[in-house]
Design a protein around this motif. Structure first.
Motif, PDB file in Angstrom:
ATOM      1  N   ASN A   4       7.507   0.494 -15.296  1.00 43.45           N
ATOM      2  CA  ASN A   4       6.419   0.164 -16.212  1.00 43.45           C
ATOM      3  C   ASN A   4       6.108   1.283 -17.198  1.00 43.45           C
ATOM      4  OD1 ASN A   4       4.192  -1.840 -14.080  1.00 43.45           O
ATOM      5  ND2 ASN A   4       6.227  -2.249 -14.820  1.00 43.45           N
ATOM      6  N   ASP A   5       6.040   2.515 -16.702  1.00 41.85           N
ATOM      7  CA  ASP A   5       5.635   3.613 -17.582  1.00 41.85           C
ATOM      8  C   ASP A   5       6.053   4.944 -16.987  1.00 41.85           C
ATOM      9  OD1 ASP A   5       4.460   4.639 -19.897  1.00 41.85           O
ATOM     10  OD2 ASP A   5       2.444   4.681 -19.058  1.00 41.85           O
ATOM     11  N   TRP A   6       6.122   5.936 -17.860  1.00 42.87           N
ATOM     12  CA  TRP A   6       6.441   7.305 -17.511  1.00 42.87           C
ATOM     13  C   TRP A   6       5.249   8.145 -17.936  1.00 42.87           C
ATOM     14  CZ3 TRP A   6      12.139   8.885 -18.313  1.00 42.87           C
ATOM     15  CH2 TRP A   6      12.392  10.131 -17.759  1.00 42.87           C
ATOM     16  N   SER A   7       4.715   8.963 -17.064  1.00 41.25           N
ATOM     17  CA  SER A   7       3.545   9.769 -17.413  1.00 41.25           C
ATOM     18  C   SER A   7       3.874  10.728 -18.550  1.00 41.25           C
ATOM     19  CB  SER A   7       3.020  10.526 -16.190  1.00 41.25           C
ATOM     20  OG  SER A   7       3.985  11.457 -15.736  1.00 41.25           O
ATOM     21  N   ALA A   8       2.866  11.081 -19.357  1.00 39.57           N
ATOM     22  CA  ALA A   8       3.070  11.933 -20.530  1.00 39.57           C
ATOM     23  C   ALA A   8       3.634  13.300 -20.158  1.00 39.57           C
ATOM     24  CB  ALA A   8       1.758  12.090 -21.296  1.00 39.57           C
ATOM     25  N   ASP A   9       3.307  13.793 -18.975  1.00 43.95           N
ATOM     26  CA  ASP A   9       3.825  15.096 -18.554  1.00 43.95           C
ATOM     27  C   ASP A   9       5.222  15.000 -17.939  1.00 43.95           C
ATOM     28  OD1 ASP A   9       3.344  13.999 -16.042  1.00 43.95           O
ATOM     29  OD2 ASP A   9       1.778  15.420 -15.509  1.00 43.95           O
ATOM     30  N   GLY A  10       5.763  13.769 -17.840  1.00 40.09           N
ATOM     31  CA  GLY A  10       7.111  13.574 -17.324  1.00 40.09           C
ATOM     32  C   GLY A  10       7.246  13.724 -15.818  1.00 40.09           C
ATOM     33  N   ARG A  11       6.130  13.756 -15.106  1.00 37.58           N
ATOM     34  CA  ARG A  11       6.173  14.007 -13.659  1.00 37.58           C
ATOM     35  C   ARG A  11       6.204  12.745 -12.805  1.00 37.58           C
ATOM     36  NH1 ARG A  11       4.416  18.877 -11.534  1.00 37.58           N
ATOM     37  NH2 ARG A  11       3.023  17.803 -10.103  1.00 37.58           N
ATOM     38  N   PHE A  12       5.813  11.587 -13.374  1.00 37.49           N
ATOM     39  CA  PHE A  12       5.716  10.360 -12.575  1.00 37.49           C
ATOM     40  C   PHE A  12       6.258   9.157 -13.337  1.00 37.49           C
ATOM     41  CE2 PHE A  12       2.173  13.086 -11.306  1.00 37.49           C
ATOM     42  CZ  PHE A  12       2.338  13.144  -9.933  1.00 37.49           C
ATOM     43  N   ILE A  13       6.816   8.220 -12.592  1.00 35.88           N
ATOM     44  CA  ILE A  13       7.177   6.908 -13.121  1.00 35.88           C
ATOM     45  C   ILE A  13       6.408   5.873 -12.321  1.00 35.88           C
ATOM     46  CG2 ILE A  13       9.016   5.186 -13.363  1.00 35.88           C
ATOM     47  CD1 ILE A  13      10.965   7.486 -13.824  1.00 35.88           C
ATOM     48  N   ALA A  14       5.709   4.983 -13.025  1.00 38.46           N
ATOM     49  CA  ALA A  14       5.024   3.865 -12.368  1.00 38.46           C
ATOM     50  C   ALA A  14       5.934   2.652 -12.461  1.00 38.46           C
ATOM     51  CB  ALA A  14       3.689   3.579 -13.054  1.00 38.46           C
ATOM     52  N   TYR A  15       6.019   1.897 -11.363  1.00 44.92           N
ATOM     53  CA  TYR A  15       6.841   0.695 -11.373  1.00 44.92           C
ATOM     54  C   TYR A  15       6.215  -0.360 -10.482  1.00 44.92           C
ATOM     55  CZ  TYR A  15       8.868   2.396  -6.926  1.00 44.92           C
ATOM     56  OH  TYR A  15       9.058   2.846  -5.638  1.00 44.92           O
ATOM     57  N   GLU A  16       6.646  -1.602 -10.688  1.00 44.26           N
ATOM     58  CA  GLU A  16       6.170  -2.694  -9.833  1.00 44.26           C
ATOM     59  C   GLU A  16       7.316  -3.158  -8.955  1.00 44.26           C
ATOM     60  OE1 GLU A  16       5.834  -6.550 -12.498  1.00 44.26           O
ATOM     61  OE2 GLU A  16       5.124  -4.795 -13.613  1.00 44.26           O
ATOM     62  N   GLU A  17       6.931  -3.617  -7.770  1.00 47.38           N
ATOM     63  CA  GLU A  17       7.912  -4.061  -6.787  1.00 47.38           C
ATOM     64  C   GLU A  17       7.326  -5.240  -6.018  1.00 47.38           C
ATOM     65  OE1 GLU A  17       9.385  -2.031  -2.755  1.00 47.38           O
ATOM     66  OE2 GLU A  17      10.120  -0.999  -4.546  1.00 47.38           O
ATOM     67  N   SER A  18       8.176  -6.189  -5.676  1.00 48.38           N
ATOM     68  CA  SER A  18       7.721  -7.318  -4.865  1.00 48.38           C
ATOM     69  C   SER A  18       7.234  -6.780  -3.532  1.00 48.38           C
ATOM     70  CB  SER A  18       8.847  -8.321  -4.638  1.00 48.38           C
ATOM     71  OG  SER A  18       9.213  -8.908  -5.855  1.00 48.38           O
ATOM     72  N   GLY A  19       6.025  -7.180  -3.153  1.00 48.54           N
ATOM     73  CA  GLY A  19       5.421  -6.656  -1.945  1.00 48.54           C
ATOM     74  C   GLY A  19       5.552  -7.588  -0.765  1.00 48.54           C
ATOM     75  N   ALA A  20       5.148  -7.088   0.375  1.00 50.11           N
ATOM     76  CA  ALA A  20       5.201  -7.860   1.613  1.00 50.11           C
ATOM     77  C   ALA A  20       4.211  -9.017   1.590  1.00 50.11           C
ATOM     78  CB  ALA A  20       4.917  -6.948   2.799  1.00 50.11           C
ATOM     79  N   ASN A  21       3.186  -8.941   0.737  1.00 55.16           N
ATOM     80  CA  ASN A  21       2.156  -9.982   0.678  1.00 55.16           C
ATOM     81  C   ASN A  21       2.474 -11.037  -0.376  1.00 55.16           C
ATOM     82  OD1 ASN A  21       0.547  -8.696   2.636  1.00 55.16           O
ATOM     83  ND2 ASN A  21      -0.257  -7.309   1.081  1.00 55.16           N
ATOM     84  N   ASN A  22       3.735 -11.154  -0.789  1.00 58.30           N
ATOM     85  CA  ASN A  22       4.200 -12.138  -1.774  1.00 58.30           C
ATOM     86  C   ASN A  22       3.667 -11.891  -3.174  1.00 58.30           C
ATOM     87  OD1 ASN A  22       5.722 -13.519   0.144  1.00 58.30           O
ATOM     88  ND2 ASN A  22       3.981 -14.791   0.732  1.00 58.30           N
ATOM     89  N   GLY A  23       3.201 -10.723  -3.450  1.00 58.84           N
ATOM     90  CA  GLY A  23       2.764 -10.376  -4.795  1.00 58.84           C
ATOM     91  C   GLY A  23       3.462  -9.113  -5.241  1.00 58.84           C
ATOM     92  N   ASN A  24       3.299  -8.785  -6.507  1.00 58.29           N
ATOM     93  CA  ASN A  24       3.842  -7.525  -7.006  1.00 58.29           C
ATOM     94  C   ASN A  24       2.854  -6.411  -6.715  1.00 58.29           C
ATOM     95  OD1 ASN A  24       6.199  -8.593  -8.038  1.00 58.29           O
ATOM     96  ND2 ASN A  24       5.361  -8.870 -10.082  1.00 58.29           N
ATOM     97  N   ASP A  25       3.359  -5.291  -6.253  1.00 61.46           N
ATOM     98  CA  ASP A  25       2.558  -4.100  -5.994  1.00 61.46           C
ATOM     99  C   ASP A  25       2.978  -3.011  -6.966  1.00 61.46           C
ATOM    100  OD1 ASP A  25       1.247  -5.264  -3.775  1.00 61.46           O
ATOM    101  OD2 ASP A  25       2.896  -4.708  -2.451  1.00 61.46           O
ATOM    102  N   LEU A  26       2.081  -2.046  -7.182  1.00 61.81           N
ATOM    103  CA  LEU A  26       2.386  -0.919  -8.059  1.00 61.81           C
ATOM    104  C   LEU A  26       2.720   0.307  -7.223  1.00 61.81           C
ATOM    105  CD1 LEU A  26      -0.337  -1.312 -10.828  1.00 61.81           C
ATOM    106  CD2 LEU A  26       2.061  -2.027 -10.879  1.00 61.81           C
ATOM    107  N   TRP A  27       3.807   0.950  -7.581  1.00 64.31           N
ATOM    108  CA  TRP A  27       4.290   2.148  -6.902  1.00 64.31           C
ATOM    109  C   TRP A  27       4.435   3.268  -7.919  1.00 64.31           C
ATOM    110  CZ3 TRP A  27       6.057   2.766  -1.720  1.00 64.31           C
ATOM    111  CH2 TRP A  27       5.882   1.628  -0.919  1.00 64.31           C
ATOM    112  N   VAL A  28       4.452   4.493  -7.412  1.00 60.96           N
ATOM    113  CA  VAL A  28       4.648   5.671  -8.256  1.00 60.96           C
ATOM    114  C   VAL A  28       5.766   6.517  -7.658  1.00 60.96           C
ATOM    115  CG1 VAL A  28       3.590   7.786  -9.142  1.00 60.96           C
ATOM    116  CG2 VAL A  28       2.260   5.677  -9.052  1.00 60.96           C
ATOM    117  N   LEU A  29       6.687   6.928  -8.512  1.00 57.36           N
ATOM    118  CA  LEU A  29       7.788   7.800  -8.111  1.00 57.36           C
ATOM    119  C   LEU A  29       7.552   9.178  -8.721  1.00 57.36           C
ATOM    120  CD1 LEU A  29      10.672   8.361  -6.974  1.00 57.36           C
ATOM    121  CD2 LEU A  29      11.539   7.559  -9.192  1.00 57.36           C
ATOM    122  N   PRO A  30       7.281  10.195  -7.878  1.00 58.47           N
ATOM    123  CA  PRO A  30       7.170  11.551  -8.419  1.00 58.47           C
ATOM    124  C   PRO A  30       8.564  12.082  -8.737  1.00 58.47           C
ATOM    125  CG  PRO A  30       6.714  11.540  -6.057  1.00 58.47           C
ATOM    126  CD  PRO A  30       6.988  10.129  -6.458  1.00 58.47           C
TER     127      PRO A  30
END
Length: 179
Positions: A4-30
């Protein structure tokens, strides 16, 4: 996984992933340390379109937790505070570069702007205001994507129009004879 997005400081990527509850969840990758992803939002609702604020203190996103897609903001890292930005639904959001305004597309196909304040530990949301109408195919989930200039004054909108949206062209021959 959908980035979804990359933080301005380049330290994190936000992404969505299909979750266990049948919805999309938001995750962050440092992108430092052990680089182990962690959940930002895991609910029964669908969360999507995460966008980091320029200062990295906030993440704006779309959630259908109320029954319709709305725009929300939470602190980053998540500390429990959540603010609803849209009032009558919203899709496809972007921050103004200085973090003082959020833009989104309303369910009635208008580009909306909301003044926000997030300099300190609290977040304040103004009233949404319509900027202009968008010509998008009618549906419950308009397929429009956009970017906004750093001053929030110009928009580049990617849009598809149906084949029936062509405008007729009138060609006038021998127009000089009418002069």
């Amino acid at each position: 996984q959908i980035p979804n997005d990359w933080s301005a400081d380049g330290r994190f990527i936000a992404y969505e992933e299909s979750g266990a509850n049948n919805g999309n969840d938001l995750w962050v990758l440092p992108l430092f340390g052990d680089q182990k992803p962690f959940p930002f939002l895991q609910t029964e609702a669908n969360e999507s379109r995460a966008r980091f604020s320029q200062n990295g203190r906030w993440i704006a996103y779309i959630s259908d937790e109320s029954g319709i897609n709305q725009v929300y903001v939470q602190s980053f890292p998540a500390s429990g505070g959540q603010w609803q930005v849209s009032t009558n639904g919203g899709y496809y959001l972007e921050w103004r570069r200085d973090g003082k305004e959020l833009f989104y597309v309303s369910t009635d196909n208008k580009m909306m702007a909301v003044d926000v304040k997030g300099e300190g530990p609290t977040f304040e949301v103004g009233a949404p205001k319509a900027l202009f109408d968008l010509r998008v195919p009618s549906s419950n989930n308009p397929q429009v994507q956009f970017v906004v200039t750093s001053d929030g004054q110009k928009f580049l909108i990617a849009n598809t129009f149906g084949e029936n949206s062509s405008v007729p062209i009138t060609v006038v021959l021998n127009w000089t004879a009418d002069l």
